[in-house]
Write an enzyme that holds these catalytic residues in place. Sequence first.
Site, PDB file in Angstrom:
ATOM      1  N   TRP A  93       0.830  -1.207   0.000  1.00  0.00           N
ATOM      2  CA  TRP A  93       0.000   0.000   0.000  1.00  0.00           C
ATOM      3  C   TRP A  93       0.854   1.242   0.000  1.00  0.00           C
ATOM      4  O   TRP A  93       0.555   2.227  -0.688  1.00  0.00           O
ATOM      5  CB  TRP A  93      -0.962  -0.010   1.188  1.00  0.00           C
ATOM      6  CG  TRP A  93      -1.957  -1.131   1.104  1.00  0.00           C
ATOM      7  CD1 TRP A  93      -2.090  -2.173   1.969  1.00  0.00           C
ATOM      8  CD2 TRP A  93      -2.949  -1.332   0.078  1.00  0.00           C
ATOM      9  NE1 TRP A  93      -3.100  -2.999   1.546  1.00  0.00           N
ATOM     10  CE2 TRP A  93      -3.641  -2.521   0.400  1.00  0.00           C
ATOM     11  CE3 TRP A  93      -3.312  -0.635  -1.074  1.00  0.00           C
ATOM     12  CZ2 TRP A  93      -4.671  -3.017  -0.391  1.00  0.00           C
ATOM     13  CZ3 TRP A  93      -4.343  -1.130  -1.865  1.00  0.00           C
ATOM     14  CH2 TRP A  93      -5.007  -2.298  -1.513  1.00  0.00           C
ATOM     15  N   ASP A 125      -1.441   6.991   6.228  1.00  0.00           N
ATOM     16  CA  ASP A 125      -2.501   6.073   5.828  1.00  0.00           C
ATOM     17  C   ASP A 125      -2.722   5.147   7.024  1.00  0.00           C
ATOM     18  O   ASP A 125      -1.869   4.317   7.333  1.00  0.00           O
ATOM     19  CB  ASP A 125      -2.055   5.287   4.584  1.00  0.00           C
ATOM     20  CG  ASP A 125      -3.021   4.161   4.202  1.00  0.00           C
ATOM     21  OD1 ASP A 125      -4.028   3.954   4.904  1.00  0.00           O
ATOM     22  OD2 ASP A 125      -2.755   3.482   3.180  1.00  0.00           O
ATOM     23  N   LYS A 132     -11.634  -1.668   7.353  1.00  0.00           N
ATOM     24  CA  LYS A 132     -10.834  -2.543   8.207  1.00  0.00           C
ATOM     25  C   LYS A 132     -11.281  -2.403   9.667  1.00  0.00           C
ATOM     26  O   LYS A 132     -11.379  -3.385  10.374  1.00  0.00           O
ATOM     27  CB  LYS A 132      -9.345  -2.221   8.088  1.00  0.00           C
ATOM     28  CG  LYS A 132      -8.830  -1.993   6.665  1.00  0.00           C
ATOM     29  CD  LYS A 132      -8.674  -3.245   5.868  1.00  0.00           C
ATOM     30  CE  LYS A 132      -8.373  -3.091   4.383  1.00  0.00           C
ATOM     31  NZ  LYS A 132      -7.455  -2.080   3.921  1.00  0.00           N
TER      32      LYS A 132
HETATM   33  C1  PLP Z   1      -6.876  -1.817   2.432  1.00  0.00           C
HETATM   34  C2  PLP Z   1      -5.840  -0.777   2.425  1.00  0.00           C
HETATM   35  C3  PLP Z   1      -5.775   0.213   1.421  1.00  0.00           C
HETATM   36  C4  PLP Z   1      -6.699   0.235   0.227  1.00  0.00           C
HETATM   37  O1  PLP Z   1      -7.982   0.545   0.597  1.00  0.00           O
HETATM   38  P1  PLP Z   1      -9.143   0.722  -0.481  1.00  0.00           P
HETATM   39  O2  PLP Z   1     -10.218   1.361   0.314  1.00  0.00           O
HETATM   40  O3  PLP Z   1      -9.482  -0.654  -0.975  1.00  0.00           O
HETATM   41  O4  PLP Z   1      -8.648   1.574  -1.586  1.00  0.00           O
HETATM   42  C5  PLP Z   1      -4.806   1.183   1.532  1.00  0.00           C
HETATM   43  N1  PLP Z   1      -3.942   1.190   2.557  1.00  0.00           N
HETATM   44  C6  PLP Z   1      -3.952   0.256   3.526  1.00  0.00           C
HETATM   45  C7  PLP Z   1      -2.970   0.331   4.641  1.00  0.00           C
HETATM   46  C8  PLP Z   1      -4.907  -0.754   3.490  1.00  0.00           C
HETATM   47  O5  PLP Z   1      -4.930  -1.685   4.447  1.00  0.00           O
END
Ligand code: PLP
Length: 362
Positions: A100, A172, A196
Site C-alpha cells: 500500500w 494512511d 478494516k
Molecule cells: C486496504 C488498504 C488500502 C486500500 O484501501 P481501499 O479502500 O481498498 O482503496 C490502503 N492502505 C492500507 C494500509 C490498506 O490496508
Amino acid sequence: MKKVHNFNAGPCVLPKQAIDAAIEALKDFEGTGMPVISVSHRTKEWEAVMDECRALWKELLNIPDTHEVIFLGGGASMGFLYVVENLLNKKAGYLETGVWAKKALKEAKGLAPQFGAEAFAVASSADTTYNYIPKGYEIPTDLDYFHITTNNTIYGTEIRYDMDCPVPLVADMSSDIMSRPVDVSKYAVIYGGAQKNVGPAGVMFAIVRKDILGKVDHYIPTMLNYQTHIDGGSMFNTPPVFPIFVMKETLKWLKGIGGVEAINKLNVEKAEMLYNEIDRNPLFVGTAAKEDRSIMNVCFVMAPGYETLQDEFLAFAKANGMVGVKGHRSVGGFRASIYNACPKESVQALIDCMQEFEKLHK
Ligand SMILES: *Cc1c(COP(=O)(O)O)cnc(C)c1O
C-alpha cells in the site's frame, strides 16, 4: 446462521450491534417509513447522522479544533491521490513499508512531474519482503510532507506510536485507525478506507489539519480538494450514505465499550495471545520482525520442515470454522486479521485450532 470466526483482512468483521442497527435502518430509518438508502441526504434526519458520526470521530480520537474530519467516496486508494493533489508542491518523501505504501508513492511519483515536483522513498524494507519497519533513516527537512503507512495490512508490521517528524506528517491508517489512542496533533493528515476497523467499504475518512491547505501552486480538481469537502460538511455531492451510517453505528459501539483506550488494551491482549502461540508452537513461525509486529494483522507461515502442511492446515482451519486465514497472495502462508470487532473468543478458537493441528503432526 452458521457460526464462523472471521479473520478477513477487509471487508471484515464488524460489531453485531452495528449490523443490527443497519438492518433496522434499512427497514425504517428514524421513523421516516423509508430505508436509510432512500431518504434525501438533505434532510434533518440524515444531517443528524452526519453530525453524530463527525462528533464520534472527534470524541473518540480527541481531534483538536485545528483539524477537521471528512468522509469521502473512493477508498484509501483514492486517498493516495488526495494527498498528492493537496500537499505536493515541490518534494514529498514516503516510507515504503509495503504494497500500500508503494502504491501511494506511485501516485506521487506519477503526478509530481506535472507539478514540477518530485517524490521518492526516504527508506524502504522492500529488500526483505517488507517484514520490518525501516529505522535510523533521516527525513529531509525540505519536504512538503512525509508519508507513512502505520499498519502494513499485508505484511503484518505496524508503526504503533506517533512519530516526531520535522515536516508535515501524513499517515494512511486504513487498517489500524481507532485501534489505539492517537495524538492527532502530530499529523497533518490521517486518512484511510473504513473497511478494516470503522465500517463497511465505500467510504474513506480524512482528518486534515486545516492550515496545511491552500499552499500548492497547481490547480486541484474540485472533487479531490479536501477544502471542498471541509466546506461542504462532506456533502458537496451525495455522500456514501449507507457506509457512513454503518460507520456511525460502529463508532457508537466502540464508544460504548470504552473507546480507543479500552480497545487498545483488548487488541494488545488478543495479539499477544496469538503471537505467543505462534512463538510456542513448533509448527508455525511469525514472518514480521518481532519489534514491529502488528496488533491488527498477524502473519505467519509453517515452520521449516513443516512447509508441506500449509494446505492441510488451511483446510483444517476452515473445517473448524475459521474464515480468511490464508495469507495475501504476495506473501503466502497465513494471516489472521484481528481488528477491533474480532472477538477474543475467535482468537482463542484459532489458537485451539493450531494446537489441535500440532497434536496431529508431532
Ligand atoms: C486496504 C488498504 C488500502 C486500500 O484501501 P481501499 O479502500 O481498498 O482503496 C490502503 N492502505 C492500507 C494500509 C490498506 O490496508
